[in-house]
Design an enzyme around this catalytic site. Sequence first.
Site, PDB file in Angstrom:
ATOM      1  N   LYS A   1       8.594 -40.028   6.243  1.00  0.00           N
ATOM      2  CA  LYS A   1       7.771 -40.242   5.045  1.00  0.00           C
ATOM      3  C   LYS A   1       7.398 -38.883   4.439  1.00  0.00           C
ATOM      4  CE  LYS A   1       3.260 -40.543   4.386  1.00  0.00           C
ATOM      5  NZ  LYS A   1       3.159 -40.017   3.029  1.00  0.00           N
TER       6      LYS A   1
ATOM      7  N   CYS B   1       0.086 -23.204   6.331  1.00  0.00           N
ATOM      8  CA  CYS B   1      -0.838 -23.432   7.447  1.00  0.00           C
ATOM      9  C   CYS B   1      -1.141 -22.112   8.138  1.00  0.00           C
ATOM     10  CB  CYS B   1      -0.251 -24.454   8.419  1.00  0.00           C
ATOM     11  SG  CYS B   1       1.421 -24.057   8.970  1.00  0.00           S
TER      12      CYS B   1
HETATM   13  P1  NAD Z   1      -2.605 -34.278   4.196  1.00  0.00           P
HETATM   14  O1  NAD Z   1      -3.220 -34.421   5.526  1.00  0.00           O
HETATM   15  O2  NAD Z   1      -3.399 -34.673   3.003  1.00  0.00           O
HETATM   16  O3  NAD Z   1      -1.260 -35.115   4.092  1.00  0.00           O
HETATM   17  C1  NAD Z   1      -0.179 -34.939   4.985  1.00  0.00           C
HETATM   18  C2  NAD Z   1       0.658 -36.196   5.032  1.00  0.00           C
HETATM   19  O4  NAD Z   1      -0.128 -37.247   5.589  1.00  0.00           O
HETATM   20  C3  NAD Z   1       1.126 -36.708   3.671  1.00  0.00           C
HETATM   21  O5  NAD Z   1       2.437 -37.213   3.817  1.00  0.00           O
HETATM   22  C4  NAD Z   1       0.150 -37.837   3.381  1.00  0.00           C
HETATM   23  O6  NAD Z   1       0.687 -38.829   2.512  1.00  0.00           O
HETATM   24  C5  NAD Z   1      -0.078 -38.411   4.770  1.00  0.00           C
HETATM   25  N1  NAD Z   1      -1.356 -39.123   4.959  1.00  0.00           N
HETATM   26  C6  NAD Z   1      -2.500 -39.003   4.252  1.00  0.00           C
HETATM   27  N2  NAD Z   1      -3.456 -39.806   4.772  1.00  0.00           N
HETATM   28  C7  NAD Z   1      -2.898 -40.428   5.844  1.00  0.00           C
HETATM   29  C8  NAD Z   1      -3.385 -41.358   6.822  1.00  0.00           C
HETATM   30  N3  NAD Z   1      -4.645 -41.812   6.800  1.00  0.00           N
HETATM   31  N4  NAD Z   1      -2.548 -41.775   7.785  1.00  0.00           N
HETATM   32  C9  NAD Z   1      -1.271 -41.307   7.847  1.00  0.00           C
HETATM   33  N5  NAD Z   1      -0.760 -40.433   6.953  1.00  0.00           N
HETATM   34  C10 NAD Z   1      -1.562 -39.993   5.963  1.00  0.00           C
HETATM   35  O7  NAD Z   1      -2.122 -32.764   4.095  1.00  0.00           O
HETATM   36  P2  NAD Z   1      -1.492 -32.009   2.855  1.00  0.00           P
HETATM   37  O8  NAD Z   1      -2.585 -31.734   1.864  1.00  0.00           O
HETATM   38  O9  NAD Z   1      -0.252 -32.706   2.400  1.00  0.00           O
HETATM   39  O10 NAD Z   1      -1.030 -30.636   3.560  1.00  0.00           O
HETATM   40  C11 NAD Z   1      -1.867 -29.547   3.704  1.00  0.00           C
HETATM   41  C12 NAD Z   1      -2.388 -29.417   5.126  1.00  0.00           C
HETATM   42  O11 NAD Z   1      -1.319 -29.409   6.058  1.00  0.00           O
HETATM   43  C13 NAD Z   1      -3.119 -28.092   5.366  1.00  0.00           C
HETATM   44  O12 NAD Z   1      -4.297 -28.332   6.098  1.00  0.00           O
HETATM   45  C14 NAD Z   1      -2.136 -27.277   6.192  1.00  0.00           C
HETATM   46  O13 NAD Z   1      -2.719 -26.272   6.980  1.00  0.00           O
HETATM   47  C15 NAD Z   1      -1.477 -28.350   6.994  1.00  0.00           C
HETATM   48  N6  NAD Z   1      -0.174 -27.913   7.489  1.00  0.00           N
HETATM   49  C16 NAD Z   1      -0.032 -27.675   8.827  1.00  0.00           C
HETATM   50  C17 NAD Z   1       1.180 -27.204   9.323  1.00  0.00           C
HETATM   51  C18 NAD Z   1       1.360 -26.917  10.781  1.00  0.00           C
HETATM   52  O14 NAD Z   1       2.502 -26.779  11.197  1.00  0.00           O
HETATM   53  N7  NAD Z   1       0.311 -26.810  11.564  1.00  0.00           N
HETATM   54  C19 NAD Z   1       2.256 -26.993   8.452  1.00  0.00           C
HETATM   55  C20 NAD Z   1       2.088 -27.264   7.107  1.00  0.00           C
HETATM   56  C21 NAD Z   1       0.859 -27.731   6.629  1.00  0.00           C
END
Ligand code: NAD
Length: 489
Positions: free
Chosen positions: A172, A279
Site C-alpha cells: 500500500k 526520517c
Molecule cells: P504516516 O504515518 O502519516 O503514514 C505512513 C503510511 O501509513 C501511509 O501509507 C498512510 O496512508 C498509512 N496510515 C496512516 N494511518 C494509518 C493507520 N491508522 N493504520 C495503518 N496505516 C495508516 O507517515 P508519513 O507522513 O507518510 O511519513 C512521514 C513519517 O515517516 C515521518 O515521521 C518519518 O520520520 C517517518 N519515516 C520513517 C522511516 C524509517 O525508516 N524509520 C523512513 C521514512 C519515513
Amino acid sequence: MAMNFTTFTNIIDGKATTTAETRYSINPSTQEPNPPVPVSTKQDLDAAVDAARRASKGWAKTSWEERKDALLKFVDAVLERKTEFAGLLTREQGKPLSFAIWEVEAVGRQIAALAGIKLEDEVLLDEDGRKVIKRYVPLGVGGAIVPWNFPVVLMMFKISHAVLTGNTIVCKPSPFTPYTGLKLVELAQQFFPPGVVNVLSGDDNLGPWMTAHPGIDKISFTGSSATGKKVMESCSRTLKRLTLELGGKDPAIILPDVDVATVATQIAFYSFFNSGQICIATKRIYVHSSIAKEFVRALVVAAKNLKVGDGLDKGVFMGPVNNSMQYEKVMGFMEDVKKGNGEIVLGGDDAARFRYKPEDKGGKSGFFIDPTIVFNPEEGSRIMKEEPFGPILPVVTWEDEEEVIRRANDSELGLGASVWGKDVERAERIARRIEAGSVWVNEHFAGLAVAPFGGWKGSGIGVENGKEGLVGWCNLQSLYVRREVKSVL
Ligand code: NAD
C-alpha cells in the site's frame, strides 16, 4: 516490455484491476492534479490477500536462488526505466529530478547487496545420532505500508525482504504518492508468479483495514511514530508480526576541532536534503560553544546556496514539501519559534514563499519553504523535541561532553545520530553512548543494505536490512531429528 506511465491500476493476482471510485494526488510543485488512481474497497483487499495466500504456498517452496534471480531481474527492469520512474517520482513527491534518479538507482545498489545475504538452515548440533537444525520458514503473507517521502526505495525494500524470504506481499503506497508504487508492482508481474506481489491504492481506510486483516501475517510499516502506535495496537488483535520504522529527531554533535566550513556544508546537506523530509535527517545540531558563531555563519551561507524550486527545473536542490498538511505542520513550528523560541538566523516568515490556500487548487504554485535555521531555541521547545519533517533546523551550543551526550539522548526518539570531529577517537567514544539505531562519525545517513536499520525507543521496533531484517520475515523453527527413538525411562 513497454509500459505506460500515465494510467494507474491496482495489481491483484497478476492482473490490473480498477475500482468504481478513483482519487488523485496533486503535484506539490504546481498543485496540478496527477492522474486518477483506484480507491480500493475492503473487497479489493480481500481479493489481494486471497491471491497472496494462494501464491504463498508455491512461492515458499522455491529455492533462495530462484527468488533472488527473479528479484534481481526485477530490479534491473526498474533501473532500465529509471528516467520514467524518476519523472513520475518528482511529479508525485516533489523532489528534484536528479535526486529522484538517485533514489531509483539506490534501489539497484542496495537490493543487490541485500540479495547477497542468504538465510539457510543452520545445524546447531550433530552428534550421537541426533541433529538440531535452525530453520527460517516464511511467515506467509506480508502487508507493506509505505510513507510519501521515499516511495520508491521504501516499497522496493519491503518487496525485496518479502520475496527473498519466500513470502508474498500486498503493498500500500501513501495516498499522497501512489503512482510509482503502483507502477513498480505492475512491472514486478513480469518476474514473479501471479499473487506474489500485489498492490492496492486507497484512501485513509485502507491502512487500518490491512492491519486488522486476519489473512495478513506481518505488517512492515514505515511512517510516523503516532501512526506506528495505532498500527501496533491494531496488529495486536491478530498477533501479527510487525516491523515499525518510525520517526526520528537525529542529533548531530559538532566537536570544537572540526573544519567549520566543510562540516557546516555537510550539515546543510543532511538537514535540507529532500526538503528535510527524511526520517534520518539531522534535526538537532549541537555545536561546541567555542565555534558556534562561526559555524552558524557558515551554515547560513551553505543553506542560502541551496536552490529551492520545482523539481523539474535545473539546479534545484530542494523541492516543495510534499502536501498541504505537511506545509501547515512546518508552518506551525515557525509560529512556535516566532514566540521567542530562538533567533531565526535564516528563513522564518520569508521562507514561506507560498502560503497554501485551498482555493488555489490547480494553480501554478506549490508548497515551497526555504531553509530556515533557528539559533539557540529552548531545550524543551517544540523545535527541539518534535520532528517537523520539513526544512526548519535548530542549532544549540554545548560545552561539556557528558552534558551534550545527556541532551542528545534526552529524546523519545532514537533513530540516528552523528558526531563530527577531527579527534575521531573522541567522536567514536561519544557515538558509542548515543541511544539510536544508527550512529555515524563524520557522515550521516549513509546506508548499507547488509547493516540492520531500525530505531530505538519511539523510533521503531525491529529492523529492515541486514540478516536481521530478513529474519524478521520468517518464523524461526528449531527442528530436532533423532535417528532412533531413545528410551526415556
Ligand atoms: P504516516 O504515518 O502519516 O503514514 C505512513 C503510511 O501509513 C501511509 O501509507 C498512510 O496512508 C498509512 N496510515 C496512516 N494511518 C494509518 C493507520 N491508522 N493504520 C495503518 N496505516 C495508516 O507517515 P508519513 O507522513 O507518510 O511519513 C512521514 C513519517 O515517516 C515521518 O515521521 C518519518 O520520520 C517517518 N519515516 C520513517 C522511516 C524509517 O525508516 N524509520 C523512513 C521514512 C519515513
